[in-house]
Design a protein around this motif. Structure first.
Motif, PDB file in Angstrom:
ATOM      1  N   MET A 152       0.824  -1.208   0.000  1.00  0.00           N
ATOM      2  CA  MET A 152       0.000   0.000   0.000  1.00  0.00           C
ATOM      3  C   MET A 152       0.861   1.262   0.000  1.00  0.00           C
ATOM      4  SD  MET A 152      -3.314  -0.997   2.282  1.00  0.00           S
ATOM      5  CE  MET A 152      -2.658  -2.238   3.374  1.00  0.00           C
ATOM      6  N   ILE A 153       1.978   1.242   0.730  1.00  0.00           N
ATOM      7  CA  ILE A 153       2.869   2.403   0.752  1.00  0.00           C
ATOM      8  C   ILE A 153       3.494   2.612  -0.621  1.00  0.00           C
ATOM      9  CG2 ILE A 153       5.051   3.287   1.686  1.00  0.00           C
ATOM     10  CD1 ILE A 153       4.215   2.027   4.394  1.00  0.00           C
ATOM     11  N   ARG A 154       3.947   1.534  -1.249  1.00  0.00           N
ATOM     12  CA  ARG A 154       4.548   1.652  -2.582  1.00  0.00           C
ATOM     13  C   ARG A 154       3.521   2.138  -3.609  1.00  0.00           C
ATOM     14  NH1 ARG A 154       6.874  -2.938  -0.627  1.00  0.00           N
ATOM     15  NH2 ARG A 154       5.454  -4.319  -1.749  1.00  0.00           N
ATOM     16  N   THR A 155       2.298   1.650  -3.506  1.00  0.00           N
ATOM     17  CA  THR A 155       1.245   2.078  -4.429  1.00  0.00           C
ATOM     18  C   THR A 155       0.940   3.563  -4.231  1.00  0.00           C
ATOM     19  OG1 THR A 155       0.286  -0.136  -4.433  1.00  0.00           O
ATOM     20  CG2 THR A 155      -1.126   1.665  -5.191  1.00  0.00           C
ATOM     21  N   ALA A 156       0.805   3.993  -2.981  1.00  0.00           N
ATOM     22  CA  ALA A 156       0.552   5.411  -2.698  1.00  0.00           C
ATOM     23  C   ALA A 156       1.697   6.268  -3.233  1.00  0.00           C
ATOM     24  CB  ALA A 156       0.361   5.631  -1.196  1.00  0.00           C
TER      25      ALA A 156
END
Length: 152
Positions: free
Chosen positions: A137-141
């Motif tokens: 989720m952090i990488r996607t954000a």
């Protein structure tokens, strides 16, 4: 005119339920999904029972709160906090929300004094069961240029 009971007689004790997404109140809440709408109204959009409960507990000032009649938890919490709730149909709630599958309530919250408006969207991670998902989720954000906030 207000709601009618099965006999066709007007019943003032039954609250009105907004069934049109063209209603000005609904449109004003839906406008908060855009940066321009948030800046113009000086409000932010919150969705779902967890964010609503957190905003109530934090003592934030509410504008419009849209909820479905079956969302008794929100209705009870709002009543206890003295917050007015506008009842809407499920279809209208979806039209006012930014999420694809929103949960009641959807609410406009006034920006707290002194809070600086942010130009970035933010992903808020709440009750993440699988820590392996956090990195994804952090990488996607980050790929979208969004900030990430994590709750305890």
């Amino acid at each position: 005119m207000g709601p009618f009971v099965a006999s066709g007689a007007y019943d003032a004790s039954v609250p009105d339920v907004i069934s049109s997404s063209r209603n000005p109140t609904v449109r004003a809440v839906a406008a908060l999904a855009t940066r321009k709408g948030r800046r113009t109204a000086n409000q932010i959009l919150i969705e779902g029972p967890n964010l609503f409960a957190g905003a109530v507990d934090a003592g934030l000032q509410f504008g419009t709160v849209l909820a479905t009649a079956d969302d008794t938890e929100t209705l009870h919490r709002a009543d206890q906090a003295g917050i007015s709730v506008t009842l809407v149909t499920d279809r209208v709630l979806r039209s006012a929300a930014d999420a694809e599958n929103p949960r009641s309530p959807v609410a406009a919250v006034h920006r707290p004094p002194g809070a600086s408006p942010r130009d970035l969207n933010t992903v808020v991670l709440v009750d993440i069961a699988d820590p392996g998902n956090v990195g994804t989720m952090i990488r996607t954000a980050a790929a979208f240029g969004w900030d990430v906030a994590v709750t305890p």
